[in-house]
Design a protein around this motif. Sequence first.
Motif, PDB file in Angstrom:
ATOM      1  N   ALA A  63      33.708  29.817  32.809  1.00  0.00           N
ATOM      2  CA  ALA A  63      32.296  30.131  32.597  1.00  0.00           C
ATOM      3  C   ALA A  63      31.648  30.712  33.847  1.00  0.00           C
ATOM      4  CB  ALA A  63      31.540  28.885  32.151  1.00  0.00           C
ATOM      5  N   VAL A  64      32.118  30.267  35.011  1.00  0.00           N
ATOM      6  CA  VAL A  64      31.580  30.781  36.267  1.00  0.00           C
ATOM      7  C   VAL A  64      32.134  32.169  36.564  1.00  0.00           C
ATOM      8  CG1 VAL A  64      31.572  30.422  38.761  1.00  0.00           C
ATOM      9  CG2 VAL A  64      31.105  28.521  37.232  1.00  0.00           C
ATOM     10  N   LEU A  65      33.412  32.368  36.315  1.00  0.00           N
ATOM     11  CA  LEU A  65      34.046  33.636  36.658  1.00  0.00           C
ATOM     12  C   LEU A  65      33.808  34.732  35.630  1.00  0.00           C
ATOM     13  CD1 LEU A  65      37.497  32.502  38.051  1.00  0.00           C
ATOM     14  CD2 LEU A  65      35.510  33.279  39.317  1.00  0.00           C
ATOM     15  N   GLN A  66      33.547  34.384  34.385  1.00  0.00           N
ATOM     16  CA  GLN A  66      33.431  35.384  33.334  1.00  0.00           C
ATOM     17  C   GLN A  66      32.317  36.402  33.583  1.00  0.00           C
ATOM     18  OE1 GLN A  66      32.954  33.721  29.475  1.00  0.00           O
ATOM     19  NE2 GLN A  66      33.473  35.620  28.436  1.00  0.00           N
ATOM     20  N   PRO A  67      31.096  36.028  33.934  1.00  0.00           N
ATOM     21  CA  PRO A  67      30.085  37.053  34.200  1.00  0.00           C
ATOM     22  C   PRO A  67      30.460  37.969  35.362  1.00  0.00           C
ATOM     23  CG  PRO A  67      29.048  34.925  33.915  1.00  0.00           C
ATOM     24  CD  PRO A  67      30.515  34.690  33.957  1.00  0.00           C
ATOM     25  N   ARG A  68      31.123  37.432  36.361  1.00  0.00           N
ATOM     26  CA  ARG A  68      31.526  38.255  37.499  1.00  0.00           C
ATOM     27  C   ARG A  68      32.593  39.256  37.096  1.00  0.00           C
ATOM     28  NH1 ARG A  68      31.721  33.343  41.678  1.00  0.00           N
ATOM     29  NH2 ARG A  68      29.488  33.123  41.924  1.00  0.00           N
ATOM     30  N   LEU A  69      33.523  38.848  36.258  1.00  0.00           N
ATOM     31  CA  LEU A  69      34.573  39.762  35.827  1.00  0.00           C
ATOM     32  C   LEU A  69      34.007  40.890  34.976  1.00  0.00           C
ATOM     33  CD1 LEU A  69      37.486  37.324  34.934  1.00  0.00           C
ATOM     34  CD2 LEU A  69      37.335  38.856  36.886  1.00  0.00           C
ATOM     35  N   PHE A  70      33.082  40.577  34.067  1.00  0.00           N
ATOM     36  CA  PHE A  70      32.528  41.606  33.209  1.00  0.00           C
ATOM     37  C   PHE A  70      31.565  42.529  33.948  1.00  0.00           C
ATOM     38  CE2 PHE A  70      33.616  38.615  29.662  1.00  0.00           C
ATOM     39  CZ  PHE A  70      34.619  39.408  29.168  1.00  0.00           C
ATOM     40  N   SER A  71      30.958  42.059  35.015  1.00  0.00           N
ATOM     41  CA  SER A  71      30.061  42.933  35.767  1.00  0.00           C
ATOM     42  C   SER A  71      30.828  43.929  36.613  1.00  0.00           C
ATOM     43  CB  SER A  71      29.124  42.108  36.649  1.00  0.00           C
ATOM     44  OG  SER A  71      29.859  41.486  37.674  1.00  0.00           O
ATOM     45  N   VAL A  72      32.074  43.642  36.939  1.00  0.00           N
ATOM     46  CA  VAL A  72      32.885  44.541  37.753  1.00  0.00           C
ATOM     47  C   VAL A  72      33.570  45.592  36.889  1.00  0.00           C
ATOM     48  CG1 VAL A  72      34.891  44.609  39.289  1.00  0.00           C
ATOM     49  CG2 VAL A  72      33.215  42.803  39.520  1.00  0.00           C
ATOM     50  N   THR A  73      33.773  45.322  35.613  1.00  0.00           N
ATOM     51  CA  THR A  73      34.557  46.186  34.739  1.00  0.00           C
ATOM     52  C   THR A  73      34.070  47.634  34.687  1.00  0.00           C
ATOM     53  OG1 THR A  73      35.146  44.268  33.424  1.00  0.00           O
ATOM     54  CG2 THR A  73      35.489  46.405  32.424  1.00  0.00           C
ATOM     55  N   PRO A  74      32.779  47.957  34.569  1.00  0.00           N
ATOM     56  CA  PRO A  74      32.394  49.365  34.512  1.00  0.00           C
ATOM     57  C   PRO A  74      32.727  50.143  35.775  1.00  0.00           C
ATOM     58  CG  PRO A  74      30.599  47.998  33.751  1.00  0.00           C
ATOM     59  CD  PRO A  74      31.644  47.090  34.303  1.00  0.00           C
ATOM     60  N   SER A  75      32.731  49.491  36.921  1.00  0.00           N
ATOM     61  CA  SER A  75      32.998  50.202  38.163  1.00  0.00           C
ATOM     62  C   SER A  75      34.488  50.334  38.450  1.00  0.00           C
ATOM     63  CB  SER A  75      32.313  49.496  39.319  1.00  0.00           C
ATOM     64  OG  SER A  75      32.830  48.200  39.459  1.00  0.00           O
ATOM     65  N   THR A  76      35.322  49.672  37.691  1.00  0.00           N
ATOM     66  CA  THR A  76      36.757  49.721  37.938  1.00  0.00           C
ATOM     67  C   THR A  76      37.304  51.126  37.738  1.00  0.00           C
ATOM     68  OG1 THR A  76      36.923  47.445  37.183  1.00  0.00           O
ATOM     69  CG2 THR A  76      38.961  48.691  37.311  1.00  0.00           C
ATOM     70  N   SER A  77      36.834  51.826  36.724  1.00  0.00           N
ATOM     71  CA  SER A  77      37.355  53.171  36.461  1.00  0.00           C
ATOM     72  C   SER A  77      36.998  54.132  37.595  1.00  0.00           C
ATOM     73  CB  SER A  77      36.832  53.700  35.130  1.00  0.00           C
ATOM     74  OG  SER A  77      35.425  53.807  35.164  1.00  0.00           O
ATOM     75  N   GLN A  78      35.817  54.003  38.174  1.00  0.00           N
ATOM     76  CA  GLN A  78      35.440  54.866  39.280  1.00  0.00           C
ATOM     77  C   GLN A  78      36.304  54.598  40.501  1.00  0.00           C
ATOM     78  OE1 GLN A  78      33.077  53.170  37.545  1.00  0.00           O
ATOM     79  NE2 GLN A  78      32.019  54.825  36.524  1.00  0.00           N
ATOM     80  N   ILE A  79      36.537  53.342  40.786  1.00  0.00           N
ATOM     81  CA  ILE A  79      37.368  52.978  41.935  1.00  0.00           C
ATOM     82  C   ILE A  79      38.800  53.448  41.719  1.00  0.00           C
ATOM     83  CG2 ILE A  79      38.314  51.035  43.222  1.00  0.00           C
ATOM     84  CD1 ILE A  79      35.629  49.608  42.681  1.00  0.00           C
ATOM     85  N   LEU A  80      39.317  53.285  40.503  1.00  0.00           N
ATOM     86  CA  LEU A  80      40.673  53.726  40.211  1.00  0.00           C
ATOM     87  C   LEU A  80      40.795  55.246  40.273  1.00  0.00           C
ATOM     88  CD1 LEU A  80      41.733  51.322  37.328  1.00  0.00           C
ATOM     89  CD2 LEU A  80      42.564  51.365  39.675  1.00  0.00           C
TER      90      LEU A  80
END
Length: 115
Positions: A10-27
Amino acid sequence: MSWLCLQTSAVLQPRLFSVTPSTSQILFLSGLTFIIGLRRTAHFFFQRHKFRGSFFFLGGVSLVLCRWPIIGMLVESYGFVLLFRSFFPMAVGFVLSALNIPYLSTYFSSSSSMV
């Protein structure tokens, strides 16, 4: 033990989903750097005639990283078009030349007659 796992997820889930949109740009940026090298990547983005496109593209990436995904993606898309606008005629020419391949040309000519 299961309560601890639930709390951790529950603590990590919001952090993981907030990073997901920026992953494609970084990749995208890291993949481009790994393929053509750091010097050529920097040379590509910081040419004088591509400065505006680079500014909008990297600005859009930073907006996405700052959790403004919609505006960031729009700004990034505009920068992408400015950066790669010299590539688009070549891509269109490649697609049109693919119509001259024997099996593809029969497929495209038969599919257009159905319309």
